[in-house]
Design an enzyme around this catalytic site. Structure first.
Site, PDB file in Angstrom:
ATOM      1  N   TRP A  42       0.844  -0.737  -0.007  1.00 53.48           N
ATOM      2  CA  TRP A  42       0.230   0.277   0.038  1.00 53.48           C
ATOM      3  C   TRP A  42       0.618   1.527  -0.393  1.00 53.48           C
ATOM      4  O   TRP A  42       1.980   1.282   0.920  1.00 53.48           O
ATOM      5  CB  TRP A  42      -0.511  -0.420   0.881  1.00 53.48           C
ATOM      6  N   MET A  43       0.571   2.137  -1.013  1.00 51.13           N
ATOM      7  CA  MET A  43       1.226   3.628  -1.212  1.00 51.13           C
ATOM      8  C   MET A  43      -0.377   4.519  -0.440  1.00 51.13           C
ATOM      9  O   MET A  43      -1.253   4.860  -1.611  1.00 51.13           O
ATOM     10  CB  MET A  43       1.822   3.905  -2.116  1.00 51.13           C
ATOM     11  N   ASP A  90      -0.288   8.781   1.495  1.00 51.51           N
ATOM     12  CA  ASP A  90       0.583  10.338   1.364  1.00 51.51           C
ATOM     13  C   ASP A  90       2.159  10.367   1.000  1.00 51.51           C
ATOM     14  O   ASP A  90       2.653   9.779   1.447  1.00 51.51           O
ATOM     15  CB  ASP A  90       0.320  10.736   2.623  1.00 51.51           C
ATOM     16  N   GLN A  98       3.831   6.739   2.803  1.00 51.23           N
ATOM     17  CA  GLN A  98       3.029   6.067   4.043  1.00 51.23           C
ATOM     18  C   GLN A  98       3.046   4.548   3.152  1.00 51.23           C
ATOM     19  O   GLN A  98       2.616   4.348   2.218  1.00 51.23           O
ATOM     20  CB  GLN A  98       1.479   6.841   3.947  1.00 51.23           C
ATOM     21  N   TRP A 114       2.354   7.798  11.062  1.00 56.28           N
ATOM     22  CA  TRP A 114       1.646   8.488  10.083  1.00 56.28           C
ATOM     23  C   TRP A 114       2.447   9.462   9.377  1.00 56.28           C
ATOM     24  O   TRP A 114       3.870   9.885   9.828  1.00 56.28           O
ATOM     25  CB  TRP A 114       0.784   9.061  11.062  1.00 56.28           C
ATOM     26  N   SER A 115       2.156  10.761   8.603  1.00 49.60           N
ATOM     27  CA  SER A 115       2.701  11.563   7.802  1.00 49.60           C
ATOM     28  C   SER A 115       3.060  12.866   8.624  1.00 49.60           C
ATOM     29  O   SER A 115       3.043  13.178  10.120  1.00 49.60           O
ATOM     30  CB  SER A 115       1.746  12.227   6.891  1.00 49.60           C
ATOM     31  N   ARG A 166      -2.539  15.696  13.732  1.00 50.81           N
ATOM     32  CA  ARG A 166      -0.875  15.730  13.160  1.00 50.81           C
ATOM     33  C   ARG A 166      -0.491  15.797  11.787  1.00 50.81           C
ATOM     34  O   ARG A 166      -0.944  16.807  11.619  1.00 50.81           O
ATOM     35  CB  ARG A 166      -2.038  14.003  12.557  1.00 50.81           C
ATOM     36  N   ASP A 167       0.462  14.545  11.375  1.00 56.79           N
ATOM     37  CA  ASP A 167       1.255  15.662  10.288  1.00 56.79           C
ATOM     38  C   ASP A 167       2.089  16.698  10.304  1.00 56.79           C
ATOM     39  O   ASP A 167       1.596  17.955   9.576  1.00 56.79           O
ATOM     40  CB  ASP A 167      -0.294  16.207   9.129  1.00 56.79           C
ATOM     41  N   GLU A 181      -5.801  17.872   7.684  1.00 58.98           N
ATOM     42  CA  GLU A 181      -4.532  17.380   7.557  1.00 58.98           C
ATOM     43  C   GLU A 181      -3.570  18.107   6.845  1.00 58.98           C
ATOM     44  O   GLU A 181      -4.106  18.891   5.814  1.00 58.98           O
ATOM     45  CB  GLU A 181      -4.273  15.750   6.711  1.00 58.98           C
TER      46      GLU A 181
HETATM   47  N1  DQQ Z   1      -2.693   9.903   6.144  1.00 63.82           N
HETATM   48  C1  DQQ Z   1      -1.715  10.036   7.230  1.00 63.82           C
HETATM   49  C2  DQQ Z   1      -1.942  10.570   8.144  1.00 63.82           C
HETATM   50  C3  DQQ Z   1      -2.915  11.512   7.205  1.00 63.82           C
HETATM   51  C4  DQQ Z   1      -3.282  10.679   6.377  1.00 63.82           C
HETATM   52  C5  DQQ Z   1      -2.327   7.756   7.748  1.00 63.82           C
HETATM   53  C6  DQQ Z   1      -3.914  11.940   5.470  1.00 63.82           C
HETATM   54  O1  DQQ Z   1      -1.421  11.718   8.985  1.00 63.82           O
HETATM   55  O2  DQQ Z   1      -3.548  12.442   8.087  1.00 63.82           O
HETATM   56  O3  DQQ Z   1      -2.212   7.358   6.369  1.00 63.82           O
HETATM   57  O4  DQQ Z   1      -4.532  10.823   4.211  1.00 63.82           O
END
Ligand code: DQQ
Length: 465
Positions: A21-22, A24, A40, A84-85, A145-146, A201
């Protein structure tokens, strides 16, 4: 293990995961001339689960090489449920990643001492353990997040995506001297794009010509990355105008990079348009968009154009000069294929509709139609007949696009991906999964009147692997 090499839907010049899987793009950074793309990644299957950071490198934005996985969840660690991102920065010579660990969502740091190949997580992770207590953050555990980090004046600044009850999405601003100790300042901006928007996000903030741009991707729609052009002053962002970076439902979680040529480049995650079962069976899911060079035109509009480096992929070429398409007559092109670039300039003197038929079988049982309707000023991709496979999502995506005098369409067909740039400011990305090996035709058609194609070039494109 599925045979991915013979998968007719697997893109040939868009970056895809080696397997699994891919989603962000993450940690985009140019390091000693090389472009590093993290993403990701679930190496264990073509579904979102146990998220790692995959890693690929390129010297030219076109040809990519996979590198070992950069980050994996640490059992009992603050990222035990996923890495995560996040982003990557150059901390005075030390490549440094800031990313979200979960659960709950916290911000973590990792550094590399071997040119970005292996990463050591900071022993004191997380570096930001919770959102500011004074805010009514949505989510349980809180959506937080992110991280996106940049250097400004004599400090580091960081934005984290979040949402505030009753206000919609937000990006929270922090400041630090050492990337480890962060002081919360304020929400840089907040609001909602869709009526039900709750969380932003993947925030990005960067200067672009005389403006600043704030990019965010909005939940719960999970459909679009929005740009906002505006002013960043006293640690607050004031938007002047906003729009979508792509009008399809397939392009999301975009992230940018300023390269050594001082260009601002953007990639987004291109989602799949077929069933979860079909993705699992294929053994891979997701792709990166082509790199888009961002800009602002003389009318202060946000522009996106495919990086010119992609031209090295051009193979055989066919050119059509100044041709008038008669109403309803089909003009098949002599060059066809499932990996193509098409650049067309149309004269818009009449109110007719222009159609570019792609991935078309000789009997038209399968075809995807890119359309520009001059009277309605809409650009659309009609994929209703794109595939005979019932497991795919047939759809018609449409967006308003005002073109004056001429329309320039730049189209990339990469097997199951169609990425369209109209006048380098309206983008529409689609997924199509034709079943027939002869669904490779390309044709032009005018509807309801004549259309003059001032110029059209089509190239077959080579793969990057
Ligand atoms: N994908 C990540 C998160 C982000 C989201 C998780 C956005 O960190 O907010 O895989 O697609």
């Amino acid at each position: 293990m599925p045979d991915m090499l013979s998968d007719p839907h697997r893109p040939q010049f868009h970056l895809t995961p080696p397997a699994g899987w891919m989603n962000d793009p993450n940690g985009l950074i140019q390091w000693q001339g090389q472009y590093h793309m993290f993403y990701q990644h679930n190496p264990h299957g073509a579904f979102h689960g146990t998220i790692h950071w995959g890693h690929a490198v390129s010297s030219d934005l076109v040809y990519w090489q996979y590198l070992p996985i950069a980050l994996a969840p640490t059992p009992q660690g603050p990222d035990q449920d996923g890495c995560w991102s996040g982003c990557a920065v150059d901390n005075h010579g030390t490549p440094t990643i800031l990313y979200t660990g979960l659960s709950p969502q916290v911000q973590c740091l990792a550094t590399s001492h071997d040119n970005l190949i292996s990463w050591e997580k900071h022993a004191g992770n997380p570096v930001i353990a919770a959102p500011p207590a004074e805010l009514a953050i949505v989510g349980s555990p809180p959506d937080f997040r992110d991280p996106f980090v940049w250097r400004e004046d004599d400090a580091w600044y960081l934005l984290v995506g979040s949402g505030i009850r009753e206000h919609g999405g937000t990006a929270l601003l922090y400041r630090s001297q050492d990337l480890l100790h962060w002081a919360y300042l304020n929400p840089i901006h907040s609001g909602r794009f869709s009526a039900t928007g709750t969380v932003w996000e993947c925030p990005n903030l960067f200067p672009l010509e005389q403006h600043h741009v704030l990019l965010i991707s909005e939940q719960p729609d999970y459909l679009h990355t929005y740009y906002q052009l505006g002013r960043y002053h006293n640690h607050h962002f004031t938007p002047l105008k906003a729009g979508k970076t792509d009008h399809s439902k397939y392009f999301y979680a975009a992230l940018t990079l300023q390269d050594e040529k001082q260009r601002r480049l953007m990639w987004g995650w291109i989602k799949e348009g077929r069933s979860v079962a079909a993705q699992k069976q294929a053994g891979w899911s997701g792709a990166m968009s082509l790199p888009r060079v961002l800009g602002i035109d003389q009318h202060e509009r946000f522009t996106m154009s495919p990086a010119p480096e992609l031209q090295v992929l051009r193979g055989e070429q066919y050119t059509l000069s100044a041709t008038t398409l008669q109403a309803d007559a089909l003009t098949p092109l002599e060059l066809e294929g499932d990996t193509l670039e098409i650049l067309a300039e149309l004269s818009l003197t009449e109110t007719a509709t222009f159609e570019l038929l792609l991935r078309r079988s000789p009997d038209a049982a399968e075809q995807t139609i890119l359309r520009y309707d001059r009277a309605q000023a809409t650009l659309s991709v009609d994929a209703l007949a794109s595939s005979l496979d019932p497991e795919t999502e047939p759809e018609r995506a449409s967006v308003s696009h005002q073109a004056q005098g001429t329309l320039r369409l730049h189209v990339f067909v990469d097997r199951s991906i169609i990425e369209v740039f109209a006048d380098n400011r309206t983008c529409l990305t689609s997924r199509v999964y034709p079943t027939r090996s002869d669904s490779t035709g390309v044709a032009l058609r005018a509807r309801g009147g004549k259309i003059t194609v001032q110029q059209l070039s089509i190239w077959t494109l080579n793969g990057i692997w």
